[in-house]
Design an enzyme around this catalytic site. Structure first.
Site, mmCIF file in Angstrom:
data_model
loop_
_atom_site.group_PDB
_atom_site.id
_atom_site.type_symbol
_atom_site.label_atom_id
_atom_site.label_comp_id
_atom_site.label_asym_id
_atom_site.label_seq_id
_atom_site.Cartn_x
_atom_site.Cartn_y
_atom_site.Cartn_z
ATOM 1 N N HIS A 121 0.816 -1.224 0.000
ATOM 2 C CA HIS A 121 0.000 0.000 0.000
ATOM 3 C C HIS A 121 0.850 1.274 0.000
ATOM 4 O O HIS A 121 0.344 2.352 -0.327
ATOM 5 C CB HIS A 121 -0.994 -0.001 1.175
ATOM 6 C CG HIS A 121 -0.406 0.282 2.512
ATOM 7 N ND1 HIS A 121 -0.075 -0.710 3.410
ATOM 8 C CD2 HIS A 121 -0.100 1.447 3.124
ATOM 9 C CE1 HIS A 121 0.397 -0.162 4.516
ATOM 10 N NE2 HIS A 121 0.396 1.155 4.369
ATOM 11 N N ASP A 151 0.325 -7.644 1.544
ATOM 12 C CA ASP A 151 0.738 -6.246 1.633
ATOM 13 C C ASP A 151 2.255 -6.103 1.692
ATOM 14 O O ASP A 151 2.793 -5.348 2.509
ATOM 15 C CB ASP A 151 0.087 -5.562 2.844
ATOM 16 C CG ASP A 151 0.071 -4.043 2.705
ATOM 17 O OD1 ASP A 151 0.348 -3.555 1.593
ATOM 18 O OD2 ASP A 151 -0.199 -3.356 3.699
ATOM 19 N N SER A 225 4.580 2.636 8.008
ATOM 20 C CA SER A 225 4.259 1.482 7.170
ATOM 21 C C SER A 225 5.460 1.089 6.301
ATOM 22 O O SER A 225 6.062 1.933 5.639
ATOM 23 C CB SER A 225 3.077 1.802 6.251
ATOM 24 O OG SER A 225 1.886 1.925 6.980
#
Length: 463
Positions: A121, A151, A225
């Site tokens: 992402h 992911d 992230s």
């Protein structure tokens, strides 16, 4: 004499009172007696166990120093076309203005020649990718491959020199309560290190149960992230992926993809160009007191097999509905997330020892993992699977693939429908569907004929 008698009486009463108090509170099982049985267990006087909270018991400095040099800042530059509906309506103007959008995240260098792992992402829909190292040097990055389900994405930069890189730890050996560090670039603050403990393992936040996260209470915020989760030895045990929050900022829990799953994904991308996913071929759920009572089984721990996929390794090994899987190789299994996490570190044709209970007796069989694409396939938000023999009987069919799940509101209501033809080609099974759909070009229309849940034929054109 009277005075002497009064003093004697007072002394006698005082002694009686003292003796009574001793009997009541001190002697034997008195209220203050050391012999009294208590529901509270006290630590012995020589109890000196250290829980390791003091600075003298654990030192984060070496792990932090190693990790910050391997974590990078990732910038995602994408473009979207902005139109003016007023100009379109009044003047027929069909053009649009290109508007740049910038997203940021973190990444971890995993090799001295510049391979970097991050979240899918973080780099999704990127037109350009830029990586900034801890020493502020900036490089253009190339996308090597992604796995949207887990992911994870793999990037590559060329610096012309050897780079510091993270060493993978064994995420299976991570223990709940173990100290960990989260390293990343939240809010564009480079080289930020936060500490916490592992709160849980094999945490599933996906309805399909395919994900299995390490849960920690180390502070993770937007920008973290793709960053590193490391143990106190500085070994990479996870890739920080998401937080659980109503506000979008850290409120107590964060989640990381385990290093063993990450490592397998990037090795697959580098060797095969895509992720090689094997399946055991069982569906079901975890047991607990309520589920066991409902199913009529005595066991309250383990993975209850509710269905076995036709022609899968599990069926060929003899597993049946009602079996309870308690172990894969040497790892105990209690939930689908634990089962999925273990299988996700394996490849098709790998052999797994499955220990299961049947009628109260334990059995162990070797199961060869099947290739996921033969039994399940994802296409533009549609998750397809082979139809079972029960479905074939119930719907009087000899071929077709079932829409098991949808990932978009656009397809809502198609769950359970059976695809019979794609572009007028008869679809016998998932293998045939994947063969036809994998040849489709981006935005090329796809004509699908299907049988809905009411037994009616419907035709759609998807783009």
């Amino acid at each position: 004499m009277k005075r002497f008698s009064g003093l004697f009486l007072v002394s006698l009463l005082s002694g009686a009172t003292t003796l009574g108090a001793y009997k009541l509170f001190i002697e034997n099982d008195g209220l203050l007696s050391n012999n009294k049985k208590s529901i509270v267990t006290s630590a012995p006087a020589n109890y000196t166990k250290n829980v390791g909270l003091g600075a003298e018991a654990v030192d984060f400095t070496a792990a932090a120093d190693n990790a910050v040099h391997t974590v990078v800042h990732v910038k995602n530059l994408s473009y979207r076309t902005v139109t003016n509906p007023m100009l379109e309506y009044f003047y027929g103007y069909k053009g649009g203005q290109q508007q740049a959008q910038v997203g940021t995240g973190s990444g971890v260098i995993i090799s001295e020649d510049g391979y970097i792992v991050t979240n899918n992402h973080v780099i999704q829909d990127a037109s350009e990718l830029e990586v900034t190292l801890n020493n502020s040097d900036t490089y253009k990055a190339k996308l090597i491959g992604t796995d949207s389900k887990m992911d994870i994405a793999l990037l590559k930069i060329d610096t012309g020199k050897k780079m510091p890189y993270a060493v993978f730890g064994d995420s299976d050996n991570v223990k709940v309560g173990e100290w960990v560090l989260a390293v990343g670039n939240p809010y564009n603050l480079t080289s930020t290190v936060t500490a916490g403990i592992v709160s849980a393992k094999a945490r599933n936040l996906d309805q399909r149960g395919i994900q299995s996260f390490i849960q920690t209470d180390a502070a993770v915020n937007p920008g973290n992230s793709g960053g590193a989760l490391v143990n106190t030895r500085g070994e990479l045990i996870g890739i920080n992926t998401m937080i659980s929050s109503m506000t979008g900022s850290y409120v107590g829990y964060s989640f990381a993809v385990p290093s063993n799953i990450t490592r397998k994904i990037i090795e697959d991308i580098m060797e095969y160009g895509n992720v090689q996913r094997g399946i055991l071929g069982v569906q079901g759920g975890e047991l607990n007191s309520a589920a066991s009572k409902e199913l009529g089984v005595s066991e309250t721990k383990g993975f209850y097999v509710n269905d076995v996929t036709e022609d899968s390794g599990a069926q060929k090994a003899g597993l049946k509905k009602g079996d309870i899987i308690i172990k894969l190789d040497n790892q105990n299994i209690a939930t689908y997330a634990e089962l999925s996490a273990f299988v996700n570190t394996k490849r098709p044709d790998d052999i797994v020892k499955v220990t299961y209970l049947r009628n109260g007796k334990a059995f162990e069989v070797p199961v060869k993992l099947s290739k996921n694409e033969f039994f399940s396939y994802d296409y533009n938000g549609l998750q397809l699977e082979n139809i079972s023999s029960d479905d074939k009987k119930r719907m009087n069919l000899s071929y077709g693939v079932k829409i098991k799940d949808v990932a978009s509101e656009y397809y809502r209501g198609l769950e359970g429908s059976i695809i019979l033809k794609i572009d007028d080609i008869k679809i016998e099974d998932v293998k045939k569907a994947s063969s036809v759909l994998s040849r489709k070009q981006q935005n090329e229309p796809t004509k699908i004929e299907m049988l809905n849940r009411n037994g009616q034929i419907e035709r759609y054109i998807f783009r």
